[in-house]
Write a protein that holds these residues in place. Structure first.
Motif, mmCIF file in Angstrom:
data_model
loop_
_atom_site.group_PDB
_atom_site.id
_atom_site.type_symbol
_atom_site.label_atom_id
_atom_site.label_comp_id
_atom_site.label_asym_id
_atom_site.label_seq_id
_atom_site.Cartn_x
_atom_site.Cartn_y
_atom_site.Cartn_z
ATOM 1 N N ARG A 372 0.807 -1.230 0.000
ATOM 2 C CA ARG A 372 0.000 0.000 0.000
ATOM 3 C C ARG A 372 0.835 1.273 0.000
ATOM 4 N N ALA A 373 2.186 1.082 0.069
ATOM 5 C CA ALA A 373 3.051 2.259 0.235
ATOM 6 C C ALA A 373 2.942 3.257 -0.920
ATOM 7 N N ILE A 374 2.785 2.742 -2.155
ATOM 8 C CA ILE A 374 2.708 3.678 -3.292
ATOM 9 C C ILE A 374 1.424 4.502 -3.202
ATOM 10 N N GLU A 375 0.294 3.753 -3.003
ATOM 11 C CA GLU A 375 -1.008 4.453 -2.935
ATOM 12 C C GLU A 375 -1.009 5.500 -1.834
ATOM 13 N N ARG A 376 -0.395 5.166 -0.742
ATOM 14 C CA ARG A 376 -0.436 6.083 0.400
ATOM 15 C C ARG A 376 0.607 7.191 0.302
ATOM 16 N N GLY A 377 1.396 7.172 -0.766
ATOM 17 C CA GLY A 377 2.395 8.222 -0.968
ATOM 18 C C GLY A 377 3.477 8.207 0.101
ATOM 19 N N GLU A 378 3.907 6.987 0.498
ATOM 20 C CA GLU A 378 4.900 6.920 1.571
ATOM 21 C C GLU A 378 6.339 6.897 1.059
ATOM 22 N N PHE A 379 6.473 6.836 -0.275
ATOM 23 C CA PHE A 379 7.827 6.817 -0.825
ATOM 24 C C PHE A 379 8.290 8.227 -1.144
ATOM 25 N N VAL A 380 9.577 8.422 -1.033
ATOM 26 C CA VAL A 380 10.147 9.712 -1.419
ATOM 27 C C VAL A 380 11.539 9.427 -1.998
ATOM 28 N N LEU A 381 11.980 10.291 -2.885
ATOM 29 C CA LEU A 381 13.324 10.084 -3.446
ATOM 30 C C LEU A 381 14.302 11.083 -2.845
ATOM 31 N N HIS A 382 15.470 10.568 -2.492
ATOM 32 C CA HIS A 382 16.576 11.441 -2.132
ATOM 33 C C HIS A 382 17.597 11.349 -3.255
ATOM 34 N N TYR A 383 18.453 12.370 -3.308
ATOM 35 C CA TYR A 383 19.407 12.403 -4.419
ATOM 36 C C TYR A 383 20.805 12.575 -3.858
ATOM 37 N N GLN A 384 21.739 11.794 -4.370
ATOM 38 C CA GLN A 384 23.123 11.932 -3.914
ATOM 39 C C GLN A 384 23.971 12.420 -5.092
ATOM 40 N N LEU A 425 6.905 -6.660 -6.151
ATOM 41 C CA LEU A 425 6.446 -5.268 -6.017
ATOM 42 C C LEU A 425 7.477 -4.276 -6.527
ATOM 43 N N VAL A 426 8.704 -4.774 -6.724
ATOM 44 C CA VAL A 426 9.754 -3.873 -7.177
ATOM 45 C C VAL A 426 9.433 -3.301 -8.572
ATOM 46 N N VAL A 427 8.588 -4.017 -9.319
ATOM 47 C CA VAL A 427 8.247 -3.510 -10.663
ATOM 48 C C VAL A 427 7.401 -2.225 -10.577
ATOM 49 N N PRO A 428 6.239 -2.254 -9.871
ATOM 50 C CA PRO A 428 5.501 -0.974 -9.756
ATOM 51 C C PRO A 428 6.262 0.081 -8.965
ATOM 52 N N ILE A 429 7.055 -0.356 -7.975
ATOM 53 C CA ILE A 429 7.812 0.630 -7.187
ATOM 54 C C ILE A 429 8.858 1.298 -8.095
ATOM 55 N N GLY A 430 9.505 0.474 -8.928
ATOM 56 C CA GLY A 430 10.516 0.994 -9.855
ATOM 57 C C GLY A 430 9.901 2.000 -10.821
ATOM 58 N N GLU A 431 8.685 1.703 -11.249
ATOM 59 C CA GLU A 431 8.005 2.629 -12.169
ATOM 60 C C GLU A 431 7.747 3.964 -11.463
ATOM 61 N N TRP A 432 7.354 3.845 -10.187
ATOM 62 C CA TRP A 432 7.103 5.074 -9.428
ATOM 63 C C TRP A 432 8.399 5.900 -9.333
ATOM 64 N N VAL A 433 9.531 5.205 -9.068
ATOM 65 C CA VAL A 433 10.824 5.897 -8.920
ATOM 66 C C VAL A 433 11.166 6.643 -10.210
ATOM 67 N N LEU A 434 11.016 5.949 -11.337
ATOM 68 C CA LEU A 434 11.387 6.574 -12.617
ATOM 69 C C LEU A 434 10.515 7.795 -12.901
ATOM 70 N N ARG A 435 9.202 7.626 -12.680
ATOM 71 C CA ARG A 435 8.264 8.732 -12.945
ATOM 72 C C ARG A 435 8.585 9.921 -12.028
ATOM 73 N N GLU A 436 8.825 9.622 -10.770
ATOM 74 C CA GLU A 436 9.123 10.679 -9.803
ATOM 75 C C GLU A 436 10.420 11.416 -10.187
ATOM 76 N N ALA A 437 11.459 10.634 -10.588
ATOM 77 C CA ALA A 437 12.733 11.261 -10.967
ATOM 78 C C ALA A 437 12.537 12.157 -12.189
ATOM 79 N N CYS A 438 11.753 11.657 -13.177
ATOM 80 C CA CYS A 438 11.533 12.450 -14.389
ATOM 81 C C CYS A 438 10.704 13.705 -14.066
ATOM 82 N N GLN A 439 9.693 13.523 -13.207
ATOM 83 C CA GLN A 439 8.876 14.690 -12.834
ATOM 84 C C GLN A 439 9.729 15.718 -12.093
ATOM 85 N N GLN A 440 10.670 15.215 -11.278
ATOM 86 C CA GLN A 440 11.559 16.127 -10.552
ATOM 87 C C GLN A 440 12.406 16.933 -11.526
ATOM 88 N N LEU A 441 12.920 16.219 -12.552
ATOM 89 C CA LEU A 441 13.723 16.915 -13.566
ATOM 90 C C LEU A 441 12.897 18.033 -14.196
#
Ligand SMILES: Nc1nc2c(ncn2[C@@H]2O[C@@H]3COP(=O)(O)O[C@H]4[C@@H](O)[C@H](n5cnc6c(=O)[nH]c(N)nc65)O[C@@H]4COP(=O)(O)O[C@H]3[C@H]2O)c(=O)[nH]1
Length: 617
Positions: A372-384, A425-441
């Motif tokens: 449920r973590a994606i739906e609930r918006g519990e993920f966030v990206l940090h950048y190094q 679950l790494v597949v939908p989570i990975g998609e979220w990561v990519l979308r979030e990174a691109c949206q951040q750009l």
């Protein structure tokens, strides 16, 4: 009968009383001669002297017609006549009777079969006197015999045929019975064994466990149940493929089996889960000893094709009577102990203790929450940030996932990414990561910032997912990000698996303009030849080598070699986990292109990283 009366012996008087007796006798013999039912003839000097009626009838001669005829007229062929004549001469000379069966000839040339007997009239002087020939027509007998023989042959042939048919039917029946028995055994074996390893499955384990508990109750003694799971097996399976994974499991099964005693049972429940049943132990000490040997044995390297693989097992142990007295409870408690062993540091064993239930159920809860973590918006990206050593400029940043759990706070990807890999679950989570990174750009772009490329981690399972390429294309389309601002990181192990397919995926990513970096470089199994074929842009030296670079000569050699290799393949090289200025010095001297690590910056939230753009370290 004959035209002539038989001549009385010349020397015998026939007159008087004696004469009338002789006459009487002659008449009697004459009557026997005339009415005998067999053909009788007398021959002398190869000529027939007298023949009775039956003889004449048999040979088709008129009454008296045979008298003085050569004996040859009665034989079917001249050869037969000569042969029988020779035979008769020999036998009769020895005073013996001749008895043969031959083909004879009638006057009209037709033939018939006869039994021929010949004997001398005067046995004491066989060559002097006449010879008596007794002929019996045996044509009908022979025909009957032939018919009998034919029917006997037919009968024998039929019996033979039947016997063969029966033998065939019997053999077929036996084969079918054997086949059925084999099939039944196979079905029974399949129902109770695991197809991959041939080990007993859950069902047979349960039967044996029930029996072992029954015996232990009657005879006393302790029964141990060990639950073993291979740490990180899923990663090997996903990155190197199921074929390698399966072969690894087979080799593990063999080793576990070899560690056990004859009465023990090793079962595979599925995946990388094995359960061992050890009856007749004296106590926990025995079980601990076996578990420790088992772990050492299973942890030794495996050779699969050209790969050397290592897996470490975690083992949980439950005991009868201490921890339970039914199969379910004992296996459940051993499994709970295994999860705790895993959590406390892999490659170890633990006995069940009251707290283990809590730990394994926590793992389950975590897996549920991850859903449920994606739906609930519990993920966030940090950048190094990543810096170019020569210029000191920030040249890229790596997106690293953070999970802000509502009750447990921030959870490290080291903890949840393997769980997500295992569950897919790494597949939908990975998609979220990519979308979030691109949206951040895009957000940075919208703010007018001079953005740097972002690198995104792609897990082994995600890399093999069929939708990876279409997913990346649609996220790029959706966000309008320039693909040249995107970099994907795949691990060295992922890269080396299924090389033709990997080559095709990487080729298509590269064609889109996306850069490709190889993460954790040095820990996998790359071959130079492959590395050259792949459209790779960058090698990231694993931070485990960088860590002791200054103090450990081996690490220093490895890092230098990787930098040299990257140079010769014209790839850029990044050192990860740089924490000290000494490491930077070393890397500079060896010509490393880029660095990333806590010395420069920890992974930061997007809002903080943007202030570093266009700055030097
Ligand atoms: N000791 C030390 N560590 C340093 C230093 N500099 C960076 N690190 C850590 O090293 C890890 C680098 O990421 P990684 O090798 O890709 O290793 C990553 C990556 O394999 C995985 N991961 C993180 N984010 C994602 C993601 O979005 N997708 C996937 N599939 N995996 C991810 O989790 C791993 C761990 O990520 P993090 O905990 O963020 O840990 C990060 C980072 O915080 C340093 O100087 N010293």
């Amino acid at each position: 009968m004959s035209k002539r009366e038989p001549h009385p012996p010349e020397s015998s008087p026939v007159a008087g009383e004696g004469g009338s007796l002789l006459r009487q006798t002659i008449l009697e013999y004459q009557a026997i001669f005339d009415h005998a039912p067999v053909g009788i003839a007398l021959s002398r000097n190869r000529r027939i002297q007298h023949a009775n009626r039956r003889f004449e009838e048999m040979f088709g001669w008129s009454h008296g017609g045979l008298e003085d005829q050569p004996g040859s007229v009665t034989w079917a062929t001249p050869e037969s006549y000569v042969e029988v004549g020779r035979l008769a001469a020999q036998r009769l000379a020895r005073g013996e009777l001749l008895e043969i069966e031959r083909e004879m000839r009638r006057r009209d040339g037709s033939t018939f079969w006869a039994r021929v007997r010949a004997m001398p009239i005067e046995p004491e002087h066989p060559s002097k006197g006449a010879t008596v020939w007794i002929i019996e027509d045996i044509t009908e007998q022979r025909q009957a015999m032939q018919t009998l023989q034919v029917s006997q042959h037919e009968l024998e042939a039929r019996v033979k045929e039947r016997t063969e048919a029966l033998a065939l039917a019997y053999a077929q029946l036996r084969r079918e019975t054997e086949e059925r028995e084999t099939a039944e055994n196979q079905v029974r074996h399949l129902a109770e064994h695991d197809a991959l390893t041939g080990l007993p499955n859950r069902r047979l384990l349960e039967l044996r466990l029930r029996q072992a508990l029954h015996d232990a109750r009657e005879q006393g003694g302790c029964v141990a149940v060990m639950f073993m799971d291979l740490d990180r097996f899923k990663t090997i399976n996903d990155s190197l493929g199921h074929v390698v994974g399966d072969r690894l499991l087979q080799q593990v099964a063999l080793r576990v089996h070899q560690c056990m005693r004859r009465p023990d049972t090793v079962a595979r429940l599925g995946g990388d889960e094995f359960v061992m049943l050890l009856p007749g132990l004296s106590g926990a000490g025995d079980a601990a000893m076996v578990a420790s040997q088992l772990i050492d044995e299973v942890a030794k390297p495996y050779e699969i094709d050209t790969l050397e693989l290592r897996v470490t097992p975690s083992v949980g142990i439950s005991l009868f009577p201490d921890h339970g007295d039914t199969p379910d409870v004992l296996v459940g408690k051993a499994s709970a102990a295994m999860y705790q062993a895993k959590a406390q540091g892999r490659r170890s064993y633990l006995f069940f203790s009251g707290q283990t239930d809590a730990s394994s159920s926590q793992r389950l809860l975590l897996e549920n929450d991850l859903h449920r973590a994606i739906e609930r918006g519990e993920f966030v990206l940090h950048y190094q940030p990543r810096y170019e050593l020569a210029s000191g400029m920030l040249c890229a940043c790596e997106a690293l996932l953070r999970w802000q759990h509502p009750t447990r706070g921030s959870i490290s990807p080291v903890e949840f990414v393997p769980l997500a890999e295992e569950s897919g679950l790494v597949v939908p989570i990975g998609e979220w990561v990519l979308r979030e990174a691109c949206q951040q750009l895009q957000r940075w772009h919208a703010k007018g910032l001079d953005v740097c490329p972002i690198s995104v981690n792609i897990s082994a399972r995600q890399f093999r997912s069929l939708e990876l390429l279409s997913m990346i294309r649609s996220v790029l389309d959706e966000t309008g990000v320039d693909p040249r601002l995107l970099e994907v990181e795949i691990t060295e192990t992922t890269l080396m698996h299924n090389t033709e397919e990997t080559l095709s995926i990487l080729g298509q990513l590269h064609a889109l303009g996306i850069k490709i970096s190889v993460d954790d470089f040095g820990t996998g199994y790359s071959s130079l030849a492959y590395l050259k074929r792949f459209p790779v842009d960058l090698l990231k030296i694993d931070r485990s080598f960088v860590h002791d670079l200054v103090t450990d000569a081996d690490d220093a050699i490895i890092v230098s070699a990787i930098i040299g290799l990257a140079r010769s393949l014209q790839l850029r090289v990044v050192a990860e986990g740089v924490e000290t200025p000494e490491q930077v010095d070393f890397l500079k001297r060896r010509g490393c292109d880029e660095v990333q690590g806590f010395l420069f910056s920890k992974p930061l939230p997007a809002a903080q990283i943007e202030s570093l753009f266009n700055l030097r370290y």
